[in-house]
Design a protein around this motif. Structure first.
Motif, PDB file in Angstrom:
ATOM      1  N   VAL A  96      25.499 -11.570 -13.489  1.00  0.00           N
ATOM      2  CA  VAL A  96      25.618 -10.141 -13.199  1.00  0.00           C
ATOM      3  C   VAL A  96      26.672  -9.843 -12.122  1.00  0.00           C
ATOM      4  O   VAL A  96      27.016  -8.690 -11.873  1.00  0.00           O
ATOM      5  N   GLN A  97      27.252 -10.877 -11.521  1.00  0.00           N
ATOM      6  CA  GLN A  97      28.197 -10.664 -10.413  1.00  0.00           C
ATOM      7  C   GLN A  97      29.528 -10.074 -10.890  1.00  0.00           C
ATOM      8  O   GLN A  97      30.080 -10.510 -11.892  1.00  0.00           O
ATOM      9  N   GLN A  98      30.002  -9.093 -10.121  1.00  0.00           N
ATOM     10  CA  GLN A  98      31.251  -8.388 -10.448  1.00  0.00           C
ATOM     11  C   GLN A  98      32.367  -8.661  -9.433  1.00  0.00           C
ATOM     12  O   GLN A  98      33.462  -8.122  -9.550  1.00  0.00           O
ATOM     13  N   GLU A  99      32.061  -9.440  -8.411  1.00  0.00           N
ATOM     14  CA  GLU A  99      33.065  -9.770  -7.386  1.00  0.00           C
ATOM     15  C   GLU A  99      32.766 -11.153  -6.839  1.00  0.00           C
ATOM     16  O   GLU A  99      31.699 -11.715  -7.092  1.00  0.00           O
ATOM     17  N   SER A 100      33.710 -11.689  -6.090  1.00  0.00           N
ATOM     18  CA  SER A 100      33.561 -13.017  -5.497  1.00  0.00           C
ATOM     19  C   SER A 100      32.226 -13.123  -4.763  1.00  0.00           C
ATOM     20  O   SER A 100      31.824 -12.200  -4.057  1.00  0.00           O
ATOM     21  N   PHE A 101      31.524 -14.248  -4.939  1.00  0.00           N
ATOM     22  CA  PHE A 101      30.187 -14.381  -4.362  1.00  0.00           C
ATOM     23  C   PHE A 101      29.877 -15.837  -4.040  1.00  0.00           C
ATOM     24  O   PHE A 101      30.500 -16.756  -4.562  1.00  0.00           O
ATOM     25  N   ILE A 102      28.896 -16.020  -3.179  1.00  0.00           N
ATOM     26  CA  ILE A 102      28.278 -17.331  -2.974  1.00  0.00           C
ATOM     27  C   ILE A 102      26.775 -17.128  -3.083  1.00  0.00           C
ATOM     28  O   ILE A 102      26.182 -16.376  -2.308  1.00  0.00           O
ATOM     29  N   ASN A 120      36.961 -19.090   0.161  1.00  0.00           N
ATOM     30  CA  ASN A 120      38.147 -18.685  -0.598  1.00  0.00           C
ATOM     31  C   ASN A 120      38.331 -19.416  -1.929  1.00  0.00           C
ATOM     32  O   ASN A 120      39.267 -19.132  -2.676  1.00  0.00           O
ATOM     33  N   ALA A 121      37.454 -20.359  -2.245  1.00  0.00           N
ATOM     34  CA  ALA A 121      37.651 -21.199  -3.433  1.00  0.00           C
ATOM     35  C   ALA A 121      37.316 -20.466  -4.730  1.00  0.00           C
ATOM     36  O   ALA A 121      36.524 -19.528  -4.745  1.00  0.00           O
ATOM     37  N   GLY A 122      37.904 -20.944  -5.823  1.00  0.00           N
ATOM     38  CA  GLY A 122      37.639 -20.376  -7.143  1.00  0.00           C
ATOM     39  C   GLY A 122      36.234 -20.688  -7.616  1.00  0.00           C
ATOM     40  O   GLY A 122      35.519 -19.832  -8.137  1.00  0.00           O
ATOM     41  N   ILE A 123      35.822 -21.951  -7.431  1.00  0.00           N
ATOM     42  CA  ILE A 123      34.480 -22.394  -7.816  1.00  0.00           C
ATOM     43  C   ILE A 123      33.946 -23.296  -6.705  1.00  0.00           C
ATOM     44  O   ILE A 123      34.628 -24.228  -6.274  1.00  0.00           O
ATOM     45  N   VAL A 124      32.740 -23.019  -6.226  1.00  0.00           N
ATOM     46  CA  VAL A 124      32.147 -23.856  -5.179  1.00  0.00           C
ATOM     47  C   VAL A 124      30.754 -24.311  -5.585  1.00  0.00           C
ATOM     48  O   VAL A 124      30.080 -23.667  -6.396  1.00  0.00           O
ATOM     49  N   ALA A 125      30.325 -25.440  -5.026  1.00  0.00           N
ATOM     50  CA  ALA A 125      28.956 -25.929  -5.173  1.00  0.00           C
ATOM     51  C   ALA A 125      28.632 -26.747  -3.931  1.00  0.00           C
ATOM     52  O   ALA A 125      29.497 -26.967  -3.079  1.00  0.00           O
ATOM     53  N   ASN A 162      25.090 -30.151  -7.389  1.00  0.00           N
ATOM     54  CA  ASN A 162      23.943 -29.539  -6.722  1.00  0.00           C
ATOM     55  C   ASN A 162      24.307 -28.095  -6.405  1.00  0.00           C
ATOM     56  O   ASN A 162      25.314 -27.812  -5.758  1.00  0.00           O
ATOM     57  N   MET A 163      23.471 -27.164  -6.875  1.00  0.00           N
ATOM     58  CA  MET A 163      23.798 -25.747  -6.769  1.00  0.00           C
ATOM     59  C   MET A 163      22.893 -25.016  -5.781  1.00  0.00           C
ATOM     60  O   MET A 163      22.481 -23.891  -5.998  1.00  0.00           O
ATOM     61  N   GLY A 164      22.601 -25.707  -4.655  1.00  0.00           N
ATOM     62  CA  GLY A 164      21.934 -25.037  -3.542  1.00  0.00           C
ATOM     63  C   GLY A 164      22.785 -23.857  -3.109  1.00  0.00           C
ATOM     64  O   GLY A 164      22.290 -22.766  -2.820  1.00  0.00           O
ATOM     65  N   ILE A 165      24.090 -24.092  -3.041  1.00  0.00           N
ATOM     66  CA  ILE A 165      25.049 -22.987  -2.961  1.00  0.00           C
ATOM     67  C   ILE A 165      25.983 -23.133  -4.159  1.00  0.00           C
ATOM     68  O   ILE A 165      26.303 -24.248  -4.581  1.00  0.00           O
ATOM     69  N   VAL A 166      26.396 -22.000  -4.695  1.00  0.00           N
ATOM     70  CA  VAL A 166      27.329 -22.006  -5.829  1.00  0.00           C
ATOM     71  C   VAL A 166      27.987 -20.630  -5.902  1.00  0.00           C
ATOM     72  O   VAL A 166      27.407 -19.633  -5.496  1.00  0.00           O
ATOM     73  N   GLY A 167      29.210 -20.601  -6.406  1.00  0.00           N
ATOM     74  CA  GLY A 167      29.886 -19.304  -6.550  1.00  0.00           C
ATOM     75  C   GLY A 167      31.392 -19.471  -6.557  1.00  0.00           C
ATOM     76  O   GLY A 167      31.910 -20.508  -6.966  1.00  0.00           O
ATOM     77  N   GLY A 168      32.068 -18.427  -6.076  1.00  0.00           N
ATOM     78  CA  GLY A 168      33.524 -18.427  -6.066  1.00  0.00           C
ATOM     79  C   GLY A 168      34.074 -17.128  -6.615  1.00  0.00           C
ATOM     80  O   GLY A 168      33.333 -16.179  -6.878  1.00  0.00           O
ATOM     81  N   HIS A 169      35.399 -17.102  -6.791  1.00  0.00           N
ATOM     82  CA  HIS A 169      36.002 -15.862  -7.299  1.00  0.00           C
ATOM     83  C   HIS A 169      36.415 -15.951  -8.771  1.00  0.00           C
ATOM     84  O   HIS A 169      36.913 -14.988  -9.339  1.00  0.00           O
ATOM     85  N   PHE A 173      34.861 -17.806 -15.358  1.00  0.00           N
ATOM     86  CA  PHE A 173      34.266 -19.129 -15.515  1.00  0.00           C
ATOM     87  C   PHE A 173      32.744 -19.031 -15.490  1.00  0.00           C
ATOM     88  O   PHE A 173      32.051 -19.632 -16.323  1.00  0.00           O
ATOM     89  N   PHE A 174      32.212 -18.251 -14.526  1.00  0.00           N
ATOM     90  CA  PHE A 174      30.758 -18.156 -14.404  1.00  0.00           C
ATOM     91  C   PHE A 174      30.131 -17.418 -15.584  1.00  0.00           C
ATOM     92  O   PHE A 174      29.049 -17.789 -16.045  1.00  0.00           O
ATOM     93  N   ARG A 175      30.823 -16.399 -16.098  1.00  0.00           N
ATOM     94  CA  ARG A 175      30.288 -15.699 -17.272  1.00  0.00           C
ATOM     95  C   ARG A 175      30.234 -16.642 -18.478  1.00  0.00           C
ATOM     96  O   ARG A 175      29.258 -16.679 -19.222  1.00  0.00           O
ATOM     97  N   ASP A 176      31.307 -17.415 -18.651  1.00  0.00           N
ATOM     98  CA  ASP A 176      31.344 -18.370 -19.770  1.00  0.00           C
ATOM     99  C   ASP A 176      30.299 -19.468 -19.589  1.00  0.00           C
ATOM    100  O   ASP A 176      29.649 -19.900 -20.546  1.00  0.00           O
ATOM    101  N   TYR A 177      30.155 -19.931 -18.357  1.00  0.00           N
ATOM    102  CA  TYR A 177      29.165 -20.965 -18.051  1.00  0.00           C
ATOM    103  C   TYR A 177      27.747 -20.459 -18.349  1.00  0.00           C
ATOM    104  O   TYR A 177      26.933 -21.176 -18.945  1.00  0.00           O
ATOM    105  N   CYS A 178      27.449 -19.221 -17.955  1.00  0.00           N
ATOM    106  CA  CYS A 178      26.125 -18.643 -18.213  1.00  0.00           C
ATOM    107  C   CYS A 178      25.862 -18.541 -19.717  1.00  0.00           C
ATOM    108  O   CYS A 178      24.766 -18.874 -20.190  1.00  0.00           O
TER     109      CYS A 178
END
Length: 290
Positions: A96-102, A120-125, A162-169, A173-178
């Motif tokens: 559901v995210q519409q902007e960069s998030f963690i 600032n990363a594109g994809i984080v975990a 490990n996705m204790g934290i995950v996100g990025g801008h 990628f995240f929509r496709d992953y979901c």
């Protein structure tokens, strides 16, 4: 000036109620953990969003009065889902995210902001989990039971993010992953009950393993908060005694939640850092409001 990263937390009530004491040694620790996690995030980030269901909003916002800056009840759409598949709550929050998030789990507490390379990363975990026996055994079992995978899993080491934290801008990628996760789940629903570890054992594969493999498949680089963390050192993420001088990040992973000493230390920490919240939660418990 660049907008500061938005933090997201997700709370699927049905999944939490599916495990004794919501996964902790004591019921009260569940509430204290969410309070400490949210309050510490608010120390360093202006925007902390909660993605939950109506029941979760009633608990965390109306009853506990946690200072989330926004609240979405998106997870009401999961009412008919099996609560054993708890990762669905997190997947729906990413989607559901519409902007960069963690996204930060409710059993994580920070004592300083995340590094700029993470913000600032594109994809984080959080970190890579490499060749964990549980994961290797489960993956082998799934292959034996002819589970369908969206792409050919890579040979060699069995790695998960490990996705204790995950996100990025990189929101695409995240929509496709979901979408990939939903597709994987739908094509294997009839086989979930056959897993020796039960339906809930699918969570790490559908969330962490598919995330790592899909990023690799897309040739996407993932920025890890803790790049080199061996399985024998994972316990260090739970050591409250190292705060705040030696560590600034605590993640109460898995079995550590069930230890009474973890609950005791967490309660003491909340009492010292936020005595009013500590007293307030205990008062709500005494009155059977929560």
């Amino acid at each position: 000036m660049m907008k500061k990263t938005k933090i997201v937390q997700s709370y699927w009530s049905k999944a939490y109620k599916n495990s004794p004491n919501n996964g902790w040694a004591f019921r009260e620790t569940h509430y204290m953990s969410w309070a400490l996690s949210c309050l510490q995030l608010k120390q360093f980030y202006d925007e902390v969003e909660l993605v939950t269901d109506s029941e979760g909003a009633n608990l965390l916002i109306n009853k506990l009065h946690l200072p989330y800056t926004s609240c979405l009840t998106t997870l009401d759409k999961l009412n008919d889902e099996n609560p054993a598949i708890w990762a669905l709550g997190k997947i729906a929050a990413y989607e559901v995210q519409q902007e960069s998030f963690i996204h930060v789990d409710g059993d994580i507490y920070i004592w300083k902001p995340f590094p700029k390379r993470i913000e600032n990363a594109g994809i984080v975990a959080q970190n890579i989990e490499k060749n964990y026996p549980f994961g290797i055994k489960l993956l082998s079992e799934m292959r034996d039971r002819y589970f369908s995978f969206p792409f050919l899993p890579s040979a060699g080491d069995m790695c998960e993010a490990n996705m204790g934290i995950v996100g990025g801008h990189e929101l695409d990628f995240f929509r496709d992953y979901c979408s990939l996760v939903y597709s994987f789940l739908d094509s294997n629903r009839d086989k979930l009950e056959t897993l020796s570890g039960g339906v809930s054992s699918i969570n790490t594969i559908m969330e962490q393993y598919l995330m790592y493999e899909y990023a690799k498949h897309c040739k996407k680089e993932v920025e890890y908060l803790i790049p080199n963390l061996s399985s024998t050192e994972m316990y260090k993420l739970t050591l409250f005694s190292l705060l705040p001088r030696d560590v600034s990040f605590i993640h109460n992973i898995g079995s550590y939640k069930k230890k009474e000493i973890t609950s005791d230390r967490l309660a003491r920490l909340l009492y010292c850092a936020y005595p009013q919240y500590y007293a307030y939660i205990n008062n709500l418990l005494r009155q059977n409001i929560i």
